[in-house]
Design an enzyme around this catalytic site. Structure first.
Site, mmCIF file in Angstrom:
data_model
loop_
_atom_site.group_PDB
_atom_site.id
_atom_site.type_symbol
_atom_site.label_atom_id
_atom_site.label_comp_id
_atom_site.label_asym_id
_atom_site.label_seq_id
_atom_site.Cartn_x
_atom_site.Cartn_y
_atom_site.Cartn_z
ATOM 1 N N ASP A 249 -103.846 -13.038 12.946
ATOM 2 C CA ASP A 249 -102.872 -14.055 12.530
ATOM 3 C C ASP A 249 -102.003 -14.551 13.688
ATOM 4 O O ASP A 249 -101.118 -15.380 13.482
ATOM 5 C CB ASP A 249 -102.005 -13.546 11.369
ATOM 6 C CG ASP A 249 -101.561 -12.111 11.528
ATOM 7 O OD1 ASP A 249 -101.749 -11.538 12.629
ATOM 8 O OD2 ASP A 249 -101.012 -11.551 10.561
ATOM 9 N N ASP B 123 -101.834 -7.811 16.045
ATOM 10 C CA ASP B 123 -101.445 -8.653 14.906
ATOM 11 C C ASP B 123 -100.162 -9.412 15.267
ATOM 12 O O ASP B 123 -99.371 -8.951 16.081
ATOM 13 C CB ASP B 123 -101.206 -7.740 13.696
ATOM 14 C CG ASP B 123 -101.072 -8.489 12.382
ATOM 15 O OD1 ASP B 123 -102.065 -8.555 11.638
ATOM 16 O OD2 ASP B 123 -99.967 -9.010 12.094
ATOM 17 N N HIS C 152 -98.422 -2.247 7.970
ATOM 18 C CA HIS C 152 -97.015 -2.244 7.529
ATOM 19 C C HIS C 152 -96.688 -1.057 6.620
ATOM 20 O O HIS C 152 -95.517 -0.797 6.343
ATOM 21 C CB HIS C 152 -96.667 -3.534 6.773
ATOM 22 C CG HIS C 152 -96.713 -4.748 7.633
ATOM 23 N ND1 HIS C 152 -96.000 -4.855 8.809
ATOM 24 C CD2 HIS C 152 -97.386 -5.934 7.500
ATOM 25 C CE1 HIS C 152 -96.250 -6.039 9.368
ATOM 26 N NE2 HIS C 152 -97.092 -6.709 8.595
ATOM 27 N N HIS D 114 -97.666 -9.695 13.500
ATOM 28 C CA HIS D 114 -96.536 -8.939 12.953
ATOM 29 C C HIS D 114 -96.484 -7.534 13.561
ATOM 30 O O HIS D 114 -97.544 -6.938 13.808
ATOM 31 C CB HIS D 114 -96.674 -8.799 11.429
ATOM 32 C CG HIS D 114 -96.796 -10.098 10.713
ATOM 33 N ND1 HIS D 114 -98.012 -10.610 10.291
ATOM 34 C CD2 HIS D 114 -95.856 -11.012 10.364
ATOM 35 C CE1 HIS D 114 -97.809 -11.774 9.692
ATOM 36 N NE2 HIS D 114 -96.517 -12.049 9.730
HETATM 37 ZN ZN LIG Z 1 -99.980 -9.850 10.288
#
Ligand SMILES: [Zn+2]
Length: 293
Positions: free
Chosen positions: A229, A148, A111, A150
């Site tokens: 995740d 991931d 991120h 995200h």
């Molecule tokens: Zn993540």
């Protein structure tokens, strides 16, 4: 990150324990992660950003970069080691001293944008590693794969329109960080997945979108932003992957790496917060990378 934060040191001890319990440790080389140098970091982050982060590291207590992302006195060194791990991994793999590498690191990185820490991330570890492969080793085509839950917005921001990088990813959408579905550059191949997508849906996307794109690109080295995740048991997100899916996708990626990249893969831990599922998934991923399955 402070007590009761999901991005906690127990994540790495759970992984370490599981590698030992599965007796995988007997077959692996272990390396301590060196600190990334300023030269290595400034390939993807402006010097001013690095200096500001360093200045904000608290001597006691917690400094919040955003509501989710905090620094403790140990964060600076940990973040430098997380980025340095990928650099060492690239060197080991390029020199032929390791076939491939998995970096069990935290804080995560995908991120982190060029000049913005967010989502538990400070330095974009996978981007620092990929930039090292390009600058130091002269690679012309590197692929970054991100599974991931995200979206890896930071990696995307850093490498959008970069002539030496292709990024393929899947992520839950709409979901934090609420972007990625737009595919902002031709070298970004993002596939958003609706909540409750399970392994069969994920594998379909990998087979029909990622693998043809990767094979067409013929990467000289693969970098995996390995967040776990998206696991069914991880309530940070709402996807339903299982260890078998991580084993499968790792096999597929290793096959691509062997076709065009001499088997060169550097995988770096991103998310994964349900400790048992995280540890089992990493062990499965490493087992495939180490050709022990
Ligand atoms: Zn993540």
């Amino acid at each position: 990150m402070g007590s009761h934060h999901p991005e906690c040191p127990d994540r790495l001890s759970a992984i370490q324990d599981r590698l030992i319990a599965a007796q995988l440790d007997l077959y692996l080389q272990f390396h301590d992660a060196p600190l990334a140098t300023t030269e290595q970091l400034t390939r993807v982050h402006p010097l001013r950003y690095i200096r500001t982060l360093e200045m904000n590291v608290p001597t006691t207590g917690i400094f919040h970069v955003d509501p989710d992302t905090a620094m403790s006195p140990g964060t600076w060194t940990a973040a430098l080691r997380a980025a340095g791990a990928g650099v060492l991994a690239v060197d080991l793999v390029m020199k032929g001293e390791a076939e491939n590498a998995f970096c069990a690191v935290r804080p995560p990185g995908h991120h982190a944008e060029r000049a913005k820490a967010m989502g538990f991330c400070f330095f974009n570890n996978i981007a620092v590693a990929a930039a090292h492969a390009i600058d130091q080793w002269g690679l012309k085509r590197v692929a970054i794969i991100d599974f991931d839950v995200h979206h890896g917005n930071g990696t995307e921001e850093i490498f959008a329109n970069h002539e030496n990088v292709l990024m393929v990813s899947t992520f839950q959408h709409p979901f934090y960080p609420y972007c990625g579905a737009e595919n902002p550059a031709p070298n970004m191949c993002n596939v958003p997945l609706p909540a409750r997508t399970r392994g069969d849906g994920f594998r379909e996307v990998v087979s029909e979108v990622w693998l043809p794109r990767l094979r067409d690109y013929a990467p000289e080295m693969l970098f995996i932003s390995a967040g776990f995740d998206a696991h069914y048991e991880d309530d940070m997100g709402n996807l339903g992957l299982l260890e078998a899916d991580y084993a499968w996708v790792t096999e597929q990626l290793l096959a691509v790496a062997r076709e065009s990249g001499k088997g060169r893969v550097v995988s770096m831990l991103e998310g994964g917060y349900a400790l048992s599922a995280l540890a089992r998934s990493v062990a499965t991923h490493v087992k495939v990378l180490a050709d022990l399955h």
